[in-house]
Design an enzyme around this catalytic site. Structure first.
Site, mmCIF file in Angstrom:
data_model
loop_
_atom_site.group_PDB
_atom_site.id
_atom_site.type_symbol
_atom_site.label_atom_id
_atom_site.label_comp_id
_atom_site.label_asym_id
_atom_site.label_seq_id
_atom_site.Cartn_x
_atom_site.Cartn_y
_atom_site.Cartn_z
ATOM 1 N N MET A 1 0.842 -1.203 0.000
ATOM 2 C CA MET A 1 0.000 0.000 0.000
ATOM 3 C C MET A 1 0.876 1.252 0.000
ATOM 4 S SD MET A 1 -3.400 -0.936 2.084
ATOM 5 C CE MET A 1 -2.729 -0.792 3.717
ATOM 6 N N HIS B 1 9.323 -3.431 3.165
ATOM 7 C CA HIS B 1 8.817 -3.673 1.807
ATOM 8 C C HIS B 1 9.961 -4.030 0.849
ATOM 9 C CE1 HIS B 1 5.675 -0.664 3.257
ATOM 10 N NE2 HIS B 1 4.934 -1.699 2.913
HETATM 11 P P1 AMP Z 1 1.526 -2.922 3.465
HETATM 12 O O1 AMP Z 1 2.064 -1.882 2.544
HETATM 13 O O2 AMP Z 1 1.520 -2.515 4.904
HETATM 14 O O3 AMP Z 1 0.193 -3.475 2.997
HETATM 15 O O4 AMP Z 1 2.534 -4.138 3.396
HETATM 16 C C1 AMP Z 1 2.878 -4.744 2.177
HETATM 17 C C2 AMP Z 1 3.666 -5.981 2.467
HETATM 18 O O5 AMP Z 1 4.860 -5.638 3.176
HETATM 19 C C3 AMP Z 1 2.921 -7.002 3.355
HETATM 20 O O6 AMP Z 1 3.185 -8.304 2.879
HETATM 21 C C4 AMP Z 1 3.537 -6.767 4.710
HETATM 22 O O7 AMP Z 1 3.475 -7.900 5.547
HETATM 23 C C5 AMP Z 1 4.982 -6.455 4.323
HETATM 24 N N1 AMP Z 1 5.642 -5.738 5.400
HETATM 25 C C6 AMP Z 1 5.207 -4.611 6.029
HETATM 26 N N2 AMP Z 1 6.065 -4.270 7.013
HETATM 27 C C7 AMP Z 1 7.054 -5.189 7.005
HETATM 28 C C8 AMP Z 1 8.246 -5.388 7.790
HETATM 29 N N3 AMP Z 1 8.578 -4.567 8.779
HETATM 30 N N4 AMP Z 1 9.030 -6.427 7.498
HETATM 31 C C9 AMP Z 1 8.704 -7.285 6.477
HETATM 32 N N5 AMP Z 1 7.614 -7.156 5.715
HETATM 33 C C10 AMP Z 1 6.794 -6.127 5.964
#
Ligand code: AMP
Length: 282
Positions: free
Chosen positions: A30, A37
């Site tokens: 997102m 990410h």
């Molecule tokens: P989001 O943008 O929050 O929807 O996250 C996108 C992807 O990044 C999802 O698969 C999350 O689990 C992963 N993600 C977010 N924060 C972290 C982190 N600190 N370490 C590893 N993966 C992450």
């Protein structure tokens, strides 16, 4: 890096690569990208010929209008970071491109979607399921990469893949943390310096819980111990701390299957809600 804003454009671009026999790795996000990410993008680059990252703030997975409108948007910085990391394609659709009009289709999950995050954010996982399945249909990746930080989301997507017969290999990437242990999150941007520092307690509490549980195996005592760590904090409000099995995400009463046990937590700091988890055996 090629930026595609429409479904047609990204499909055409990928068709080209697919016909050359290149494998496609996919990282849905997102935006407001951070090292967590980028770790997923790196994992995709290691495992696939071509990496597609999507940035789409999906309205159907927000059950709180303020959370949606306050969600950080940093698209210029994001594309710069993706380019530097070596992402090949950025898929950047707008809401109209993804949903045409008002969504007329829902995906509903039973079971694990009703636990933890599902019970505090009604409808959240239905929204995640819908957007992920749409993105999977558009990109048709060979592999898709998700972070352990959103452990329950990973298992929801796994259910989606299993039950809708997607031929996609799911990969879970370990959580990337700040130096004080705080899991990196786009929402951390909304924390003050002081709050960010104090939020280190979340990971510390998980570590204490993990150690106590391995020593004592007393689930109720460990829950009490971890909850008490937040009693004295003025800024951090514990929403839940649960010890669950990844089979069903229900609070577990036994540690029989140790490798499936996870400690899961959600904490509010002002208007910001953060989640984290640790596997018992990590
Ligand atoms: P989001 O943008 O929050 O929807 O996250 C996108 C992807 O990044 C999802 O698969 C999350 O689990 C992963 N993600 C977010 N924060 C972290 C982190 N600190 N370490 C590893 N993966 C992450």
């Amino acid at each position: 890096m090629k930026i595609c804003k429409t479904v047609k454009e990204v499909r055409n671009t990928l068709q080209n690569s697919r016909s050359k026999g290149q494998s496609i790795g996919f990282v849905p996000t997102m935006g407001a990208l951070h090292q967590g990410h980028l770790k997923l993008v790196e994992a995709s680059k290691e495992n696939c010929d071509l990496t597609v990252t999507s940035i789409f703030v999906n309205p159907t997975q927000f059950n709180n209008a303020d959370d949606l409108s306050n969600y950080p948007k940093t698209i210029d910085e994001d594309s710069e970071k993706l380019m530097t990391t070596g992402c090949d394609i950025l898929f950047l659709p707008d809401v109209k491109e993804m949903y045409l009009s008002k969504p007329q289709l829902r995906i509903g999950f039973d079971g694990i979607a009703e636990q933890l995050e599902g019970s505090f954010r009604p409808g959240h996982f239905d929204g995640v399921g819908l957007v992920v399945s749409k993105l999977f249909n558009i990109i048709q990746p060979d592999q898709a990469f998700f972070g352990q930080k959103d452990l329950q989301q990973f298992f929801i997507v796994k259910a989606l893949v299993d039950h809708l017969n997607y031929s996609i290999q799911l990969r879970m990437v370990p959580t990337v943390r700040e130096s004080n242990g705080l899991a990196m999150s786009s929402r951390n941007m909304r924390l003050s310096e002081k709050e960010r520092k104090e939020a280190g307690l979340i990971y510390k509490a998980l570590g204490i819980g993990q150690k106590s549980l391995l020593n004592s195996s007393d689930i109720q005592a460990v829950k009490k111990e971890v909850k008490e760590l937040f009693d004295t904090s003025e800024r951090l409000g514990l929403e839940y701390f649960e010890i669950i099995s990844t089979d069903d995400f229900k609070p577990t009463e036994s540690l029989f299957n140790k490798e499936k046990i996870a400690l899961c937590i959600a904490v509010n700091i002002g208007q910001v809600r953060l989640i984290d988890n640790l596997m018992l055996i990590s």
